[in-house]
Scaffold this motif. Sequence first.
Motif, PDB file in Angstrom:
ATOM      1  N   UNK A  30      48.044  44.579  39.822  1.00 33.73           N
ATOM      2  CA  UNK A  30      47.632  44.887  41.014  1.00 33.73           C
ATOM      3  C   UNK A  30      46.812  44.105  41.600  1.00 33.73           C
ATOM      4  N   UNK A  31      46.655  44.100  42.950  1.00 36.32           N
ATOM      5  CA  UNK A  31      45.373  43.791  43.984  1.00 36.32           C
ATOM      6  C   UNK A  31      44.474  44.699  44.105  1.00 36.32           C
ATOM      7  N   UNK A  32      43.150  44.339  43.756  1.00 36.91           N
ATOM      8  CA  UNK A  32      42.023  45.310  44.109  1.00 36.91           C
ATOM      9  C   UNK A  32      41.128  44.696  45.077  1.00 36.91           C
ATOM     10  N   UNK A  33      40.785  45.616  46.030  1.00 36.00           N
ATOM     11  CA  UNK A  33      39.758  44.901  47.010  1.00 36.00           C
ATOM     12  C   UNK A  33      38.697  46.089  47.194  1.00 36.00           C
ATOM     13  N   UNK A  34      37.507  45.322  47.206  1.00 32.53           N
ATOM     14  CA  UNK A  34      36.476  46.337  47.931  1.00 32.53           C
ATOM     15  C   UNK A  34      35.619  45.701  48.746  1.00 32.53           C
ATOM     16  N   UNK A  35      34.447  45.999  49.220  1.00 31.42           N
ATOM     17  CA  UNK A  35      33.597  45.386  50.174  1.00 31.42           C
ATOM     18  C   UNK A  35      33.189  43.906  49.804  1.00 31.42           C
ATOM     19  N   UNK A  36      33.119  43.876  48.352  1.00 30.73           N
ATOM     20  CA  UNK A  36      32.611  42.583  47.812  1.00 30.73           C
ATOM     21  C   UNK A  36      33.518  41.526  47.380  1.00 30.73           C
ATOM     22  N   UNK A  37      34.893  42.232  46.928  1.00 28.77           N
ATOM     23  CA  UNK A  37      35.749  41.097  46.457  1.00 28.77           C
ATOM     24  C   UNK A  37      37.209  41.684  46.378  1.00 28.77           C
ATOM     25  N   UNK A  38      38.000  40.500  46.166  1.00 30.50           N
ATOM     26  CA  UNK A  38      39.279  40.845  46.312  1.00 30.50           C
ATOM     27  C   UNK A  38      40.132  40.210  45.165  1.00 30.50           C
ATOM     28  N   UNK A  39      40.427  40.658  44.078  1.00 28.30           N
ATOM     29  CA  UNK A  39      41.155  40.243  42.816  1.00 28.30           C
ATOM     30  C   UNK A  39      42.431  40.625  42.442  1.00 28.30           C
ATOM     31  N   UNK A  40      43.083  40.016  41.746  1.00 32.76           N
ATOM     32  CA  UNK A  40      44.494  40.504  41.163  1.00 32.76           C
ATOM     33  C   UNK A  40      44.199  40.563  39.541  1.00 32.76           C
ATOM     34  N   UNK A  41      44.907  41.777  38.775  1.00 35.24           N
ATOM     35  CA  UNK A  41      44.741  41.926  37.665  1.00 35.24           C
ATOM     36  C   UNK A  41      45.649  42.656  36.933  1.00 35.24           C
ATOM     37  N   UNK A  42      45.525  42.825  35.641  1.00 38.08           N
ATOM     38  CA  UNK A  42      46.587  43.977  34.771  1.00 38.08           C
ATOM     39  C   UNK A  42      45.972  45.022  34.300  1.00 38.08           C
ATOM     40  N   UNK A  43      46.430  46.001  34.786  1.00 35.13           N
ATOM     41  CA  UNK A  43      46.126  47.421  34.296  1.00 35.13           C
ATOM     42  C   UNK A  43      46.500  47.729  32.770  1.00 35.13           C
ATOM     43  N   UNK A  95      42.335  44.133  33.727  1.00 35.69           N
ATOM     44  CA  UNK A  95      42.084  42.938  33.226  1.00 35.69           C
ATOM     45  C   UNK A  95      42.145  41.687  34.351  1.00 35.69           C
ATOM     46  N   UNK A  96      41.010  41.130  34.964  1.00 32.23           N
ATOM     47  CA  UNK A  96      41.072  40.323  36.116  1.00 32.23           C
ATOM     48  C   UNK A  96      41.125  38.625  35.511  1.00 32.23           C
ATOM     49  N   UNK A  97      41.042  38.577  34.215  1.00 33.57           N
ATOM     50  CA  UNK A  97      41.338  37.203  33.698  1.00 33.57           C
ATOM     51  C   UNK A  97      42.833  36.661  34.155  1.00 33.57           C
ATOM     52  N   UNK A  98      42.911  35.564  34.399  1.00 35.45           N
ATOM     53  CA  UNK A  98      44.170  34.741  34.612  1.00 35.45           C
ATOM     54  C   UNK A  98      45.124  35.184  33.372  1.00 35.45           C
ATOM     55  N   UNK A  99      46.339  35.726  33.519  1.00 32.28           N
ATOM     56  CA  UNK A  99      47.241  35.958  32.405  1.00 32.28           C
ATOM     57  C   UNK A  99      47.447  35.025  31.139  1.00 32.28           C
ATOM     58  N   UNK A 100      47.062  33.798  31.314  1.00 33.81           N
ATOM     59  CA  UNK A 100      47.345  32.820  30.333  1.00 33.81           C
ATOM     60  C   UNK A 100      45.908  32.565  29.961  1.00 33.81           C
TER      61      UNK A 100
END
Length: 168
Positions: free
Chosen positions: A103-116, A127-132
């Motif tokens: 997913x892509x998660x955005x709020x007023x402070x940040x925008x990140x991609x992560x895995x549920x 988990x917003x760590x890089x997949x590798x």
Amino acid sequence: MEIQENTVVTLSYHVRKKDEEGELVDFSGQSYPLRFLFGTGKMLPYFEEQLKGKTHNETFAFRLPADFAYGKKDESLIKTIPIEEFTEKEGYTKETLEVGAYIRYENSEESQSGKIIDKNKKEVKVDFNHPLAGQDLFFKGNIISVRKASFEEIERQHHIEPDGIRFQ
């Protein structure tokens, strides 16, 4: 010509987790090779270090330790987010908020991609760590070509495709 700063490198490769027998995570074959301007900082530094000095038609095989690849898994990048922060107007539905989905998660402070990685009726754990992250990687491949970069490529800090299409 040897691979060095300001050369355009074209190569094919396979990358696997852990070692030569590990799970295949990416590849780029002869038909769709990887092409990049060496020394611009756009590739992993340790990856470039292993290729430096190689020439046309040379093969390579090396292990890239996690610390030199995408780093160790950072527990602070695993976050629990209230489910009400995900709305259908942003494209999220019960189906898209499933364990294993990216997913892509955005709020007023940040925008990140992560895995549920977990979910219940009230919150989603992402988990917003890089997949590798945390993975040693093993690269094996062949140098297809090495050429001197043009003035325009050096100025742009990016190679220009043979058909003239420019990527930024």
